[in-house]
Design an enzyme around this catalytic site. Sequence first.
Site, PDB file in Angstrom:
ATOM      1  CE  LYS A   1       3.426   0.203  -0.479  1.00 24.40           C
ATOM      2  NZ  LYS A   1       2.475   0.917  -1.398  1.00 24.40           N
TER       3      LYS A   1
ATOM      4  CE  LYS B   1       6.426  -2.936   0.350  1.00 24.28           C
ATOM      5  NZ  LYS B   1       5.734  -3.340   1.634  1.00 24.28           N
TER       6      LYS B   1
ATOM      7  N   GLY C   1      -3.279  -2.893  -2.066  1.00 29.74           N
ATOM      8  CA  GLY C   1      -4.388  -4.008  -2.328  1.00 29.74           C
ATOM      9  C   GLY C   1      -3.683  -5.205  -3.167  1.00 29.74           C
ATOM     10  N   GLY C   2      -2.199  -5.482  -2.698  1.00 27.64           N
ATOM     11  CA  GLY C   2      -1.526  -6.458  -3.533  1.00 27.64           C
ATOM     12  C   GLY C   2      -1.072  -6.153  -4.821  1.00 27.64           C
TER      13      GLY C   2
ATOM     14  CG  HIS D   1      -1.418  -7.905   6.697  1.00 28.79           C
ATOM     15  ND1 HIS D   1      -0.883  -7.198   5.693  1.00 28.79           N
ATOM     16  CD2 HIS D   1      -2.057  -6.493   7.354  1.00 28.79           C
ATOM     17  CE1 HIS D   1      -1.599  -6.227   5.496  1.00 28.79           C
ATOM     18  NE2 HIS D   1      -2.068  -5.603   6.218  1.00 28.79           N
TER      19      HIS D   1
ATOM     20  CG  HIS E   1       1.132 -10.711  -2.674  1.00 34.03           C
ATOM     21  ND1 HIS E   1       2.207 -11.280  -1.998  1.00 34.03           N
ATOM     22  CD2 HIS E   1       1.659 -10.860  -3.890  1.00 34.03           C
ATOM     23  CE1 HIS E   1       3.007 -11.972  -2.500  1.00 34.03           C
ATOM     24  NE2 HIS E   1       2.790 -11.420  -3.640  1.00 34.03           N
TER      25      HIS E   1
ATOM     26  CD  GLU F   1      -2.233  -2.498   5.131  1.00 37.00           C
ATOM     27  OE1 GLU F   1      -1.113  -2.606   4.501  1.00 37.00           O
ATOM     28  OE2 GLU F   1      -3.363  -2.576   4.847  1.00 37.00           O
TER      29      GLU F   1
ATOM     30  NE  ARG G   1      -7.222   1.991   0.115  1.00 35.66           N
ATOM     31  CZ  ARG G   1      -7.472   0.875   0.598  1.00 35.66           C
ATOM     32  NH1 ARG G   1      -8.552   0.735   1.404  1.00 35.66           N
ATOM     33  NH2 ARG G   1      -6.350   0.054   0.378  1.00 35.66           N
TER      34      ARG G   1
END
Length: 739
Positions: free
Chosen positions: A173, A215, A221-222, A265, A292, A332, A349
């Site tokens: 990230k 994070k 996927g939370g 989101h 999440h 996202e 993906r």
Amino acid sequence: MGKIGQCRHYHHQIVINMAGVLRLTRRVGGLRGSLLPTQGSHHVQQGARYTSAPSTVLINKILIANRGEIACRVMRTARKLGIRTVAVYSDADQDSMHVAMADESYNIGPAPSQESYLNMKKIMAVAKNTGAQAIHPGYGFLSENTEFADLCQQEGVIFIGPPSSAIRDMGIKSTSKHIMSAAGVPIIEGYHGEDQSVERLKAEAEKIGYPVMVKAVRGGGGKGMRIVMTEAEFEEQLESAKREALKSFNDEIMLVEKFVDTPRHVEVQVFGDQHGNVVYLFERDCSVQRRHQKIIEEAPAPGLTEEVRRRLGEAAVRAAKAVNYVGAGTVEFIMDKNQNFYFMEMNTRLQVEHPVTEMVTHTDLVEWQIKAAAGEPLPVTQEEIRLTGHAFEARIYAEDPANNFMPGAGPLVHLATPAADETVRIETGVRAGDEVSVHYDPMIAKLVVWGPDRPAALNKLKHCLTQYNIVGLANNVTFLSQLSSHSEFAAGNVHTGFIDLHESQLFPERQPLPHELLCQAALALLLLEEDQMRLSSVMSQDPFSPFANSTGSRLNHTFTRKVDLNDGDNKVQIHISYGGEDTYIMQIAGHSYEVSGFLQSGGSMEELRCTIDGSRSTARIALHGNSLHIFSMDGPCEIQLPTPKYLEKLRGRGAGSTGGAVAPMPGVIEKVYVKDGDTVEKGDPLMVMIAMKMEHVIKAPEAGVLERVLFKQGDKVDKGSELVAYQQEQDDSNGEEAS
């Protein structure tokens, strides 16, 4: 493949010995029933294959390195294209739906994903041995693993996904933020540095200002994500996020960002080919989440202006082009109340929620993936992609919404679903009788619906949810019905805090069941009893026995009986008399009802046709254990049958009698904080459990001294297992008060 009856299905066991030599054994079995195609797909003749332009690579066999609904989803498109499929499966999945659907299937190890679905060497060995030209990773597992993408390239096997460089750049990230900023994509500022000391991360959080989001840089996927509201809880939340990230991604490096209050989101589906073309297929709103993780998605996002929609799409295309993206990807964004949007991450993906995009754009993204991997150019230009209607996807999970959405596991004893057609899709990897495993994600299915506009699509979603009936384990279907019926959801006022904000409406207090529903339950029990009596008479070979007649018709007297039911904590008595002509008179709390009806087979459940005081209704029913489940257009309900007293006494001596904490689900003990003899206060953490790939902290239910800690790190526990035992308080032997 020829006619269905002539097909053969292969199961294989793959073993790699100490010398690294592949040994393959194969057992042959007949075609299983679940190999039948779903509506809209078809079987192809053996040897048929998908051909393409001379400049492309020929693909006629694909290995799907995944399980469950996504493996089944890929297989349906592969079959449509005439491509043979190879499945891999763990010990826990040997009888699963994706194994039955595949042309060939191989066992790759024990149930834990690290020993099976994440074992790159075993999966590659299967691909090489079977002659599969390509591997589709699905989502999760190895889908965003750069090492696996590199391994495919080294072994000459096509990875149906982006180049490993794009996965690497967008998977970290901190790196992706720099790339996006340089590409002119809006980002949220935060700390993405290499100094991972607690002191540095805490200092950066203070600099950004609480609340903050911590994070995992390789997360998704939370997983490995926590919202930290105050400085006091920072270290505890950081440690928890790091443990979960290490377990899920084998990496505990974290970033810290400002948490945007009441955000939406919103994500954009992009697609690129090997010729430099990239398009966007509009956006999805995935704001409504728990833990999440997304629970309901829709396309397009409600309330966006065409200008914002265009800018979102163009920003997503810039993001994809910045990393030379190929295949299906999702960019996202976090969107604030003013529809300003900021890059969050890119999932390199196919997304779980891709079907809603397919529904509103009339595309097959898996087909696009396969053809792009083979070298074909995109089939359309940006101008040719049209947005039509509205679609919703509801994720149906084995979980208990009333218990903080605690994941569950167990058998699908009874399962009934709405009928699939062009506007309703049911994406699933399980059938009635299958088991939702503790080892993997607890998703049962994805219910996807389309309508010409949002209100029409939402009405269809609500209707289909009433037809999705599950017995055997806790699930979220009722919660999804409550959510989709909420006025604010209908208005499109969605954000990531939606569930918390509307908790009281989404989790209403249980109300007493209407008398009409209790009459339905009593009638169902009487009719089921009659069926059992008829079966008994047949088994006794004396169908004329007077004891085989349970209709209530008797000479010289009126048949009456009493049925006891439990409506929650309330005990209800129903007095029943036979009224003739297969009609019963039922009395509840002084009210009288004339009731008649009959049962007919409805698949895995019985269908009850009932008339109460002239009003007709239809419901599905299923009796499981001491529970009668009734599913009607008004929603599901579960009515408990009273437990015999001798069983109550036995259960009273069961687990938990010493007051210890119990496991809320099956799982594995990840960490133990206490030892024998420790004194704990109510709420103190005792252990950490891993179940369904999620971390759960088990806390002390009360203050006291622990006599024994019953499990250690690495132990597997069943649901309801007592984890610790408290010391029992000793009575003063003299019966005197302390001075």
